[in-house]
Design an enzyme around this catalytic site. Structure first.
Site, PDB file in Angstrom:
ATOM      1  CB  SER A   1      -0.866   0.011   1.263  1.00 49.81           C
ATOM      2  OG  SER A   1      -1.518   1.263   1.398  1.00 49.81           O
TER       3      SER A   1
ATOM      4  CE1 TYR B   1      -4.406  -2.040   4.950  1.00 46.80           C
ATOM      5  CE2 TYR B   1      -3.367   0.072   4.462  1.00 46.80           C
ATOM      6  CZ  TYR B   1      -3.966  -1.098   4.031  1.00 46.80           C
ATOM      7  OH  TYR B   1      -4.126  -1.325   2.688  1.00 46.80           O
TER       8      TYR B   1
HETATM    9  P1  NDP Z   1     -11.616  -5.526  -0.611  1.00 47.49           P
HETATM   10  O1  NDP Z   1     -12.168  -5.290   0.762  1.00 47.49           O
HETATM   11  O2  NDP Z   1     -12.378  -5.054  -1.778  1.00 47.49           O
HETATM   12  O3  NDP Z   1     -11.303  -7.072  -0.801  1.00 47.49           O
HETATM   13  C1  NDP Z   1     -10.608  -7.774   0.186  1.00 47.49           C
HETATM   14  C2  NDP Z   1     -10.508  -9.227  -0.229  1.00 47.49           C
HETATM   15  O4  NDP Z   1      -9.802  -9.931   0.795  1.00 47.49           O
HETATM   16  C3  NDP Z   1     -11.864  -9.878  -0.390  1.00 47.49           C
HETATM   17  O5  NDP Z   1     -11.844 -10.739  -1.490  1.00 47.49           O
HETATM   18  C4  NDP Z   1     -12.016 -10.656   0.899  1.00 47.49           C
HETATM   19  O6  NDP Z   1     -12.795 -11.820   0.653  1.00 47.49           O
HETATM   20  C5  NDP Z   1     -10.568 -11.070   1.178  1.00 47.49           C
HETATM   21  N1  NDP Z   1     -10.364 -11.386   2.580  1.00 47.49           N
HETATM   22  C6  NDP Z   1     -10.491 -10.564   3.642  1.00 47.49           C
HETATM   23  N2  NDP Z   1     -10.306 -11.246   4.776  1.00 47.49           N
HETATM   24  C7  NDP Z   1     -10.065 -12.538   4.432  1.00 47.49           C
HETATM   25  C8  NDP Z   1      -9.811 -13.726   5.157  1.00 47.49           C
HETATM   26  N3  NDP Z   1      -9.784 -13.738   6.505  1.00 47.49           N
HETATM   27  N4  NDP Z   1      -9.617 -14.879   4.485  1.00 47.49           N
HETATM   28  C9  NDP Z   1      -9.665 -14.885   3.118  1.00 47.49           C
HETATM   29  N5  NDP Z   1      -9.882 -13.794   2.379  1.00 47.49           N
HETATM   30  C10 NDP Z   1     -10.097 -12.628   3.031  1.00 47.49           C
HETATM   31  O7  NDP Z   1     -10.148  -4.882  -0.578  1.00 47.49           O
HETATM   32  P2  NDP Z   1      -9.207  -4.257  -1.709  1.00 47.49           P
HETATM   33  O8  NDP Z   1      -9.433  -4.913  -2.997  1.00 47.49           O
HETATM   34  O9  NDP Z   1      -9.305  -2.775  -1.613  1.00 47.49           O
HETATM   35  O10 NDP Z   1      -7.770  -4.627  -1.115  1.00 47.49           O
HETATM   36  C11 NDP Z   1      -6.938  -5.615  -1.674  1.00 47.49           C
HETATM   37  C12 NDP Z   1      -5.518  -5.359  -1.198  1.00 47.49           C
HETATM   38  O11 NDP Z   1      -5.094  -4.067  -1.625  1.00 47.49           O
HETATM   39  C13 NDP Z   1      -5.350  -5.376   0.324  1.00 47.49           C
HETATM   40  O12 NDP Z   1      -4.163  -6.042   0.656  1.00 47.49           O
HETATM   41  C14 NDP Z   1      -5.254  -3.913   0.689  1.00 47.49           C
HETATM   42  O13 NDP Z   1      -4.511  -3.700   1.866  1.00 47.49           O
HETATM   43  C15 NDP Z   1      -4.550  -3.359  -0.533  1.00 47.49           C
HETATM   44  N6  NDP Z   1      -4.735  -1.934  -0.731  1.00 47.49           N
HETATM   45  C16 NDP Z   1      -5.966  -1.416  -1.040  1.00 47.49           C
HETATM   46  C17 NDP Z   1      -6.110  -0.057  -1.224  1.00 47.49           C
HETATM   47  C18 NDP Z   1      -7.412   0.572  -1.555  1.00 47.49           C
HETATM   48  O14 NDP Z   1      -7.469   1.823  -1.580  1.00 47.49           O
HETATM   49  N7  NDP Z   1      -8.474  -0.180  -1.846  1.00 47.49           N
HETATM   50  C19 NDP Z   1      -4.959   0.859  -1.105  1.00 47.49           C
HETATM   51  C20 NDP Z   1      -3.737   0.213  -0.765  1.00 47.49           C
HETATM   52  C21 NDP Z   1      -3.632  -1.135  -0.600  1.00 47.49           C
HETATM   53  P3  NDP Z   1     -13.850 -12.504   1.647  1.00 47.49           P
HETATM   54  O15 NDP Z   1     -14.466 -11.411   2.472  1.00 47.49           O
HETATM   55  O16 NDP Z   1     -14.799 -13.176   0.701  1.00 47.49           O
HETATM   56  O17 NDP Z   1     -13.053 -13.468   2.431  1.00 47.49           O
END
Ligand code: NDP
Length: 241
Positions: free
Chosen positions: A139, A152
C-alpha cells in the site's frame, strides 16, 4: 497466443475489489486462475464468468493452516503454480484513543502472517522448478504516517521488507518477486470506515478503480528475460503526498 498463455495463477482476495479485477486481468491474458477468499458464492460466480478452467478455494486466510491448504489445492487443481498474487487484506483504522485491540490480531494474521506463510511455501515449490512469480500487495500507506493507520501502515512496511528480502534470497533462482503498492482505490475495503460513520478515504479524492491496480499487477507478471519489475507504486492522479 496471449502473454500468460499456458500459465497458472493463484489470487487471494479474489471475491472483491483489486483481487477480482486481478483475476480477470490474468485470465484475460491467458492464465488459468484459482480464486481464493471466504465467500464461496462470489468466487463461484466469478469463476463461471471468467471460464477458461478457473477454479475456487473458500478458505479463511487467518488460519495458520491456510497457506499449506492453498498450496495443496492449487497443486492438485492447477498442476503447478506459475503466479501467486497475495492480495487479500483488511483495513481497520482508528486513533489511539479508540483503537479496538481485538482488531490487532486479525490484521496481523491476514495482512502479514498469511502473506509470509504462502510466500514461503509457494517460493520453495517455485524455486525447485526454477521459475515463478510472486506478487505481494502492499500500500502507499507503507510510505505514510497517517493518523488512524498506524497498525495497517506498519504491517505493510513489514511486508515490504519481507518481500524485498524474499526477492534477494531468490535472486538467480528463476523466481521473480515483486510488490505493488496501490493508492486510494474504490473498493469494499472502506466499508468498515463508512459503517462507523467516517468518510472512507475514497470519498476524499477521485479514487482509482480496481482495474487500474490489476493492470500494474499484470504488467509485473508479464516480465520476461532478465527483467523483474520488483516495486510499483500506483497513485491516484489527485493524491498529493
Ligand atoms: P476488498 O475489501 O475489496 O477485498 C478484500 C478481499 O480480501 C476480499 O476478497 C475478501 O474476501 C478477502 N479477505 C479478507 N479477509 C479474508 C480472510 N480472513 N480470508 C480470506 N480472504 C479474506 O479490498 P481491496 O481490494 O481494496 O484490497 C486488496 C488489497 O489491496 C489489500 O491487501 C489492501 O490492503 C490493498 N490496498 C488497497 C487499497 C485501496 O485503496 N483499496 C490501497 C492500498 C492497498 P472474503 O471477504 O470473501 O473473504
Amino acid at each position: 497466443m496471449t502473454s500468460l498463455s499456458g500459465k497458472t495463477a493463484v489470487v487471494t482476495g479474489a471475491s472483491a475489489g483489486i483481487g477480482e479485477a486481478t483475476a480477470r486481468a490474468l485470465a484475460g491474458a491467458g492464465a488459468r486462475v484459482m480464486l481464493i477468499a471466504r465467500r464461496l458464492d462470489r468466487l463461484e460466480a466469478l469463476a463461471e464468468d471468467i471460464g477458461a478452467g478457473a477454479c475456487c478455494l473458500a478458505i479463511d486466510l487467518a488460519s495458520v493452516d491456510a497457506a499449506l491448504t492453498m498450496l495443496d489445492a492449487a497443486t492438485a487443481q492447477l498442476g503447478q503454480v506459475d503466479i501467486l498474487v497475495n492480495n487479500a487484506g483488511i483495513l481497520r483504522t482508528s486513533h489511539v484513543d479508540s483503537f479496538d485491540l481485538a482488531e490487532l490480531e486479525p490484521m496481523i494474521a491476514i495482512n502479514y502472517s498469511a502473506v509470509v506463510r504462502s510466500s514461503i511455501l509457494f517460493a520453495r515449490a517455485m524455486k525447485q522448478r526454477g521459475s515463478g512469480q510472486i506478487v505481494n500487495i502492499s500500500s502507499i500507506g507503507a510510505s505514510l504516517s497517517a493518523s488512524g493507520a498506524g497498525v495497517y501502515g506498519s504491517l505493510k512496511v513489514a511486508l515490504d521488507r519481507f518481500t524485498d528480502v524474499l526477492r534477494i534470497e531468490l535472486a538467480g533462482s528463476g523466481v521473480r518477486v515483486g510488490q505493488v503498492a496501490p493508492g486510494t482505490t474504490s473498493t469494499e475495503i472502506f466499508e468498515d470506515m463508512k459503517a462507523r460513520g467516517q468518510p472512507g478515504w475514497d470519498e476524499y479524492i477521485p479514487a482509482m478503480v480496481p482495474q487500474d491496480i490489476a493492470r500494474a499487477i499484470l504488467f509485473m507478471c508479464e516480465q520476461t528475460g532478465n527483467a523483474n519489475a520488483a516495486r510499483m507504486h500506483i497513485y491516484a492522479t489527485s493524491e498529493a503526498f
